[in-house]
Design an enzyme around this catalytic site. Structure first.
Site, short mmCIF file in Angstrom:
data_model
loop_
_atom_site.label_atom_id
_atom_site.label_comp_id
_atom_site.label_asym_id
_atom_site.label_seq_id
_atom_site.Cartn_x
_atom_site.Cartn_y
_atom_site.Cartn_z
N ASN A 216 -12.45 2.00 -6.56
CA ASN A 216 -13.10 2.41 -5.31
C ASN A 216 -12.36 1.78 -4.13
O ASN A 216 -11.36 1.09 -4.32
CB ASN A 216 -14.58 2.02 -5.32
CG ASN A 216 -14.74 0.52 -5.53
OD1 ASN A 216 -14.30 -0.28 -4.72
ND2 ASN A 216 -15.36 0.14 -6.64
N ASP A 286 -19.53 1.22 -11.70
CA ASP A 286 -20.73 1.29 -12.53
C ASP A 286 -20.41 1.80 -13.94
O ASP A 286 -21.12 1.48 -14.89
CB ASP A 286 -21.77 2.21 -11.87
CG ASP A 286 -22.37 1.54 -10.63
OD1 ASP A 286 -22.57 0.31 -10.67
OD2 ASP A 286 -22.62 2.23 -9.62
N LYS A 296 0.40 6.40 -22.10
CA LYS A 296 0.11 7.30 -21.00
C LYS A 296 -0.38 8.66 -21.54
O LYS A 296 0.25 9.22 -22.45
CB LYS A 296 1.38 7.50 -20.17
CG LYS A 296 1.15 8.37 -18.96
CD LYS A 296 2.45 8.57 -18.18
CE LYS A 296 2.21 9.65 -17.13
NZ LYS A 296 3.46 10.21 -16.64
N PRO A 312 -21.58 -3.47 -17.57
CA PRO A 312 -22.65 -4.46 -17.42
C PRO A 312 -22.89 -4.73 -15.93
O PRO A 312 -21.97 -4.61 -15.12
CB PRO A 312 -22.08 -5.72 -18.10
CG PRO A 312 -20.60 -5.52 -18.09
CD PRO A 312 -20.36 -4.04 -18.14
N ASP A 313 -24.11 -5.09 -15.59
CA ASP A 313 -24.41 -5.44 -14.20
C ASP A 313 -24.30 -6.96 -14.06
O ASP A 313 -25.15 -7.72 -14.55
CB ASP A 313 -25.82 -4.95 -13.82
CG ASP A 313 -26.03 -5.05 -12.31
OD1 ASP A 313 -25.89 -6.17 -11.76
OD2 ASP A 313 -26.30 -4.02 -11.69
N ILE A 314 -23.23 -7.38 -13.40
CA ILE A 314 -22.90 -8.82 -13.32
C ILE A 314 -24.00 -9.59 -12.59
O ILE A 314 -24.48 -10.63 -13.06
CB ILE A 314 -21.55 -9.00 -12.60
CG1 ILE A 314 -20.46 -8.25 -13.37
CG2 ILE A 314 -21.20 -10.47 -12.44
CD1 ILE A 314 -19.19 -8.00 -12.59
N PHE A 330 -25.29 -7.48 -2.51
CA PHE A 330 -25.02 -6.52 -1.44
C PHE A 330 -25.52 -5.17 -1.92
O PHE A 330 -25.61 -4.94 -3.13
CB PHE A 330 -23.51 -6.45 -1.13
CG PHE A 330 -23.09 -7.43 -0.06
CD1 PHE A 330 -23.14 -8.79 -0.29
CD2 PHE A 330 -22.67 -6.99 1.18
CE1 PHE A 330 -22.77 -9.70 0.69
CE2 PHE A 330 -22.30 -7.88 2.18
CZ PHE A 330 -22.35 -9.23 1.93
N LYS A 344 -33.55 -2.86 -5.02
CA LYS A 344 -32.56 -3.71 -5.72
C LYS A 344 -33.02 -5.16 -5.74
O LYS A 344 -32.83 -5.87 -6.73
CB LYS A 344 -31.19 -3.61 -5.04
CG LYS A 344 -30.39 -2.46 -5.60
CD LYS A 344 -29.04 -2.28 -4.95
CE LYS A 344 -28.52 -0.91 -5.39
NZ LYS A 344 -27.49 -0.35 -4.58
N LYS A 348 -33.38 -6.43 -9.48
CA LYS A 348 -32.37 -7.38 -9.96
C LYS A 348 -32.83 -8.84 -9.84
O LYS A 348 -32.07 -9.76 -10.09
CB LYS A 348 -31.06 -7.17 -9.19
CG LYS A 348 -30.44 -5.78 -9.39
CD LYS A 348 -28.97 -5.72 -8.99
CE LYS A 348 -28.43 -4.30 -9.15
NZ LYS A 348 -26.96 -4.21 -9.14
O1 PMT Z 1 -14.53 -5.09 0.20
P1 PMT Z 1 -14.72 -4.50 1.57
O2 PMT Z 1 -13.72 -3.40 1.89
O3 PMT Z 1 -14.77 -5.54 2.65
O4 PMT Z 1 -16.13 -3.75 1.60
C1 PMT Z 1 -17.31 -4.46 1.50
C2 PMT Z 1 -18.35 -3.75 0.62
C3 PMT Z 1 -18.75 -2.44 1.27
C4 PMT Z 1 -17.75 -3.49 -0.76
C5 PMT Z 1 -19.56 -4.74 0.51
O5 PMT Z 1 -20.08 -4.96 1.78
C6 PMT Z 1 -20.65 -4.18 -0.40
O6 PMT Z 1 -21.51 -3.45 -0.01
N1 PMT Z 1 -20.58 -4.59 -1.70
C7 PMT Z 1 -21.50 -4.09 -2.74
C8 PMT Z 1 -20.97 -2.81 -3.27
C9 PMT Z 1 -21.81 -2.27 -4.41
O7 PMT Z 1 -21.29 -2.11 -5.47
O8 PMT Z 1 -23.09 -2.10 -4.15
P2 PMT Z 1 -24.18 -1.59 -5.24
O9 PMT Z 1 -25.32 -1.18 -4.42
O10 PMT Z 1 -23.57 -0.59 -6.16
O11 PMT Z 1 -24.48 -2.88 -6.10
C10 PMT Z 1 -25.56 -3.78 -5.79
C11 PMT Z 1 -25.16 -5.19 -6.10
O12 PMT Z 1 -24.96 -5.36 -7.51
C12 PMT Z 1 -23.88 -5.64 -5.45
O13 PMT Z 1 -24.09 -6.98 -5.05
C13 PMT Z 1 -22.86 -5.56 -6.56
O14 PMT Z 1 -21.83 -6.54 -6.41
C14 PMT Z 1 -23.69 -5.86 -7.79
N2 PMT Z 1 -23.22 -5.20 -8.99
C15 PMT Z 1 -23.23 -3.85 -9.08
C16 PMT Z 1 -22.82 -3.23 -10.25
C17 PMT Z 1 -22.39 -4.03 -11.33
N3 PMT Z 1 -21.99 -3.49 -12.45
N4 PMT Z 1 -22.38 -5.37 -11.21
C18 PMT Z 1 -22.79 -5.96 -10.06
O15 PMT Z 1 -22.75 -7.19 -9.96
#
Ligand code: PMT
Length: 407
Positions: A216, A286, A296, A312-314, A330, A344, A348
């Site tokens: 991404n 995700d 390849k 997995p969701d860290i 975030f 969330k 979480k």
């Molecule tokens: O890196 P930049 O270009 O500065 O951009 C910043 C950002 C937009 C990436 C940042 O501000 C942001 O929003 N990060 C979270 C992105 C995200 O994956 O959001 P989410 O809503 O999908 O996930 C929710 C939370 O779970 C996040 O804290 C994420 O880190 C965490 N997560 C999600 C999926 C996963 N498998 N493991 C996780 O830990």
């Protein structure tokens, strides 16, 4: 030895007095500035007989202050403002005469006036002949100062060969030692001194084959800015980062990873080694391909399907630990930003979610700016658009305030 930039933004008044060790204070200035400190040098008349103000001006980037009755200075930063400006006043070298003056409370030149008007700590790094140091008058002055004022600290002196040919106690501590002590000393009053913060940042890459991956647009800027802001608050910071193209902030321990699986392993390991606050800024993929091809993948059919499986969701795994750190997530949303962030927060089991609207192209992914809403169990607080470093400083203040309520 201090690793770099640990004094960023800290304000040190360095007083250089008239002893042969004054030449070492040039190196001390360089080291403090290298650590990010703002250094205002004050010289006594005696000091100028050993080394020129120009040397210190070049090294500190500021004109040296040497006169109590300087009309130009009094119109700008006068001696009282100077005393208030410093977070610490460091006297290196501190001669026997200077120590006696401070002990007697005299105020007849710029340095002694600042020493009397200060509210901050005063550090004296003695430098004198061993007989002068051992003289009961000097010793009485030193113990009087330590008894009178807990904000006065005596660093040194060292024992060894002296410029006059004597051997014994009286040498000024080496500049590197003083600088390292200053880093440790100023760290003690930072709000996160002794705390460990683990941050995830950047994107993850989920391999399809050796040359292709799913990922991404995360640049890592938000996470790296937070790492810098936490270091500025005195925390030990571990940054678990996916592939990005930015420099690691000074003082941050970087663990580079590629995939979500690697990020999970590295983050949980870092948390297991001790973590007070966990902040997940990473845009973790995700899903990942069910299997990555070893070679390849060749172009053949008109359409191809890649089977994806959930990663997995860290953040959830860290928050579900028996003794979890203070967990901040975030939320990257394109609609119902606050509502989804609140979901969330509960799902979480987090203490705070920082939600950003990633449908806007001027903030969020790969931008230098961001605008967020802080969502906790008892508040929803918007923070307007700022550059990511300023925003990070602001967010860290919010995180510290809520974290401290849990202690
Ligand atoms: O890196 P930049 O270009 O500065 O951009 C910043 C950002 C937009 C990436 C940042 O501000 C942001 O929003 N990060 C979270 C992105 C995200 O994956 O959001 P989410 O809503 O999908 O996930 C929710 C939370 O779970 C996040 O804290 C994420 O880190 C965490 N997560 C999600 C999926 C996963 N498998 N493991 C996780 O830990």
């Amino acid at each position: 030895m201090a690793s770099g930039a640990e004094l960023t933004g800290r304000r040190v008044v360095l007083v250089v007095t008239g002893g042969i060790a004054a030449y070492k204070s040039a190196e001390l200035t360089r080291l403090l500035v290298k650590q990010g400190a703002e250094v205002q040098v004050v010289m006594t008349e005696g000091a100028k007989a050993f080394i020129t103000p120009l040397t210190f001006q070049a090294l500190s980037g500021k004109p040296v202050r040497d006169s109590l009755l300087d009309p130009a200075a009094e119109m700008g930063m006068g001696h009282i403002e100077l005393a208030r400006w410093g977070e610490v006043i460091l006297v290196a070298p501190a001669t026997a005469d200077v120590i006696a003056k401070v002990s007697a409370g005299l105020a007849d030149d710029l340095f002694s006036t600042i020493a009397l008007a200060r509210r901050c700590p005063l550090v004296l790094a003695p430098a004198m002949n061993q007989a002068m140091w051992s003289n009961p008058v000097t010793q009485a002055n030193v113990s009087r100062l330590q008894k009178l004022d807990s904000q006065i600290h005596i660093w040194g002196p060292d024992d060894g060969d002296q410029a006059c040919g004597d051997i014994g106690p009286g040498r000024m501590l080496e500049p590197q030692v003083i600088c390292d002590q200053m880093v440790a000393f100023l760290a003690e009053d930072k709000p996160l001194h002794g705390k460990r913060v683990v941050i995830t940042a950047g994107p993850t890459r989920e391999r399809i084959d050796p040359v292709r991956f799913i990922s991404n647009d995360s640049s890592g800027k938000m996470g790296y800015a937070l790492a810098q802001a936490f270091v500025n608050c005195g925390a030990e910071v571990v940054l678990v980062s996916g592939p990005v193209n930015i420099n690691t902030p000074a003082g941050v321990e970087l663990h580079g990873v590629e995939s979500a699986a690697e990020m999970l392993e590295s983050a949980t390991q870092a948390v297991a080694e001790g973590c007070d606050i966990f902040v997940a800024t990473a845009a973790v993929a995700d899903y990942r391909p069910a299997s990555a091809a070893e070679q390849k993948v060749k172009k053949s059919a008109d359409a191809m399907t890649i089977e994806l499986v959930k990663n997995p969701d860290i953040l959830s795994e860290v928050a579900a630990l028996e003794h979890p750190p203070f967990c901040v997530g975030f939320a990257a949303e394109t609609q119902k930003v606050v509502e989804y962030a609140q979901q969330k927060l509960s799902r979480k089991k987090l203490k705070m979610v920082i939600a950003n609207d990633v449908s806007r192209s001027d903030i969020g992914f790969n931008s230098d700016h961001n605008a967020v809403t802080i969502v906790t169990h008892d508040k929803v607080e918007p923070v307007p658009k700022l550059n990511k470093q300023d925003l990070a400083e602001d967010l860290v203040k919010h995180i510290i305030a809520d974290y401290e309520k849990t202690l």
